[in-house]
Design a protein around this motif. Structure first.
Motif, mmCIF file in Angstrom:
data_model
loop_
_atom_site.group_PDB
_atom_site.id
_atom_site.type_symbol
_atom_site.label_atom_id
_atom_site.label_comp_id
_atom_site.label_asym_id
_atom_site.label_seq_id
_atom_site.Cartn_x
_atom_site.Cartn_y
_atom_site.Cartn_z
ATOM 1 N N GLN A 38 46.238 40.176 46.136
ATOM 2 C CA GLN A 38 44.809 39.918 46.315
ATOM 3 C C GLN A 38 44.264 40.813 47.407
ATOM 4 O O GLN A 38 44.656 40.694 48.577
ATOM 5 C CB GLN A 38 44.560 38.438 46.656
ATOM 6 N N LYS A 42 38.542 39.962 46.697
ATOM 7 C CA LYS A 42 38.734 40.172 45.259
ATOM 8 C C LYS A 42 39.551 39.041 44.653
ATOM 9 O O LYS A 42 39.998 38.137 45.343
ATOM 10 C CB LYS A 42 39.450 41.518 45.012
ATOM 11 N N SER A 43 39.726 39.098 43.333
ATOM 12 C CA SER A 43 40.488 38.056 42.650
ATOM 13 C C SER A 43 41.982 38.336 42.738
ATOM 14 O O SER A 43 42.409 39.491 42.835
ATOM 15 C CB SER A 43 40.062 37.993 41.185
ATOM 16 N N PRO A 44 42.808 37.294 42.695
ATOM 17 C CA PRO A 44 44.259 37.500 42.619
ATOM 18 C C PRO A 44 44.616 38.234 41.327
ATOM 19 O O PRO A 44 44.078 37.922 40.259
ATOM 20 C CB PRO A 44 44.821 36.076 42.629
#
Lengths: 110, 113
Positions: A38, A42-44
């Motif tokens: 991550q 931001k998104s994983p």
């Protein structure tokens, strides 16, 4: 006892070195193991999955699983500045839900 | 292929107000999940939809949280009334059947003041 534990960071490594991340889990019935990366804000992003004991290699990443010791690790070889991120360990016991660790921040120093 | 889309990306509301978060999964992904990360804590499971049905909602904190998935497509998560401890980042993820390779959305950062 937490379901998934990751040792505290951050981990600073020089560029080109190996970064080693560790994770332990409490549920012996766990079947599936994942590492997510991550970036800040931001998104994983799924980078590795492993389901059986031993090593699994994908490019510069190697995941290692030891179910007897309830331990899973991630090695990042030839670390690059772009590897600087938080790495999340996640575990599932087959019930379609993931238990996450808090994450380890990795900082690769050029 | 479009990813998992969440909106709003940020929301600041006052305690006692209502907020609705939306998630659009990847087309064709029957599995849809909601997770939450409270500051300083790990990402925690909230619930799991298979198509329009709630498969597992054991992670929902209390009855102030209501999730729906209309027609098995997009999903909403409503918090009513919001409390200070509801602040955090709410992630949505989707996957194909029998696939733990979730794709996460970028999350909604909820701040309750």
């Amino acid at each position: 006892q937490k379901e998934v534990e990751q040792n505290s960071g951050p981990l600073s490594v020089p560029e080109g070195a190996i970064a080693s991340l560790n994770c332990t889990y409490s549920d012996r019935g766990s079947q599936s193991f994942f590492w997510y990366r991550q970036y800040s804000g931001k998104s994983p992003e799924l980078i590795m999955s492993i389901y059986s004991n031993g090593d699994k290699e994908d490019g510069r990443f190697t995941a290692q699983l030891n179910k007897a010791s309830q331990y899973v690790s991630l090695l990042i070889r030839d670390s690059q500045p772009s590897d600087s991120a938080t790495y999340l360990c996640a575990v599932s016991n087959g019930n379609n839900r993931l238990a996450f660790g808090k994450g380890n921040q990795v900082v690769v120093i050029p | 292929e479009a990813g998992v889309t969440q909106f709003p990306s940020h929301s600041v509301i006052e305690k006692g107000q209502t907020v609705t978060l939306r998630c659009d999964p990847i087309s064709g992904h029957d599995n849809l999940y909601w997770y939450r990360r409270v500051m300083g804590k790990e990402i925690k499971f909230l619930l799991h939809f298979v198509k329009e049905s709630k498969q597992d909602e054991s992670g929902m904190p209390n009855n102030r949280f209501l999730a729906e998935r209309t027609g098995g497509t997009y999903s909403t998560l409503k918090v009513q009334p919001a409390e200070l401890e509801d602040s955090g980042v709410y992630f949505c993820a989707s996957s194909l059947p029998f696939n733990y390779g979730y794709t996460f959305g970028s999350g909604t950062r909820l701040t309750v003041v």
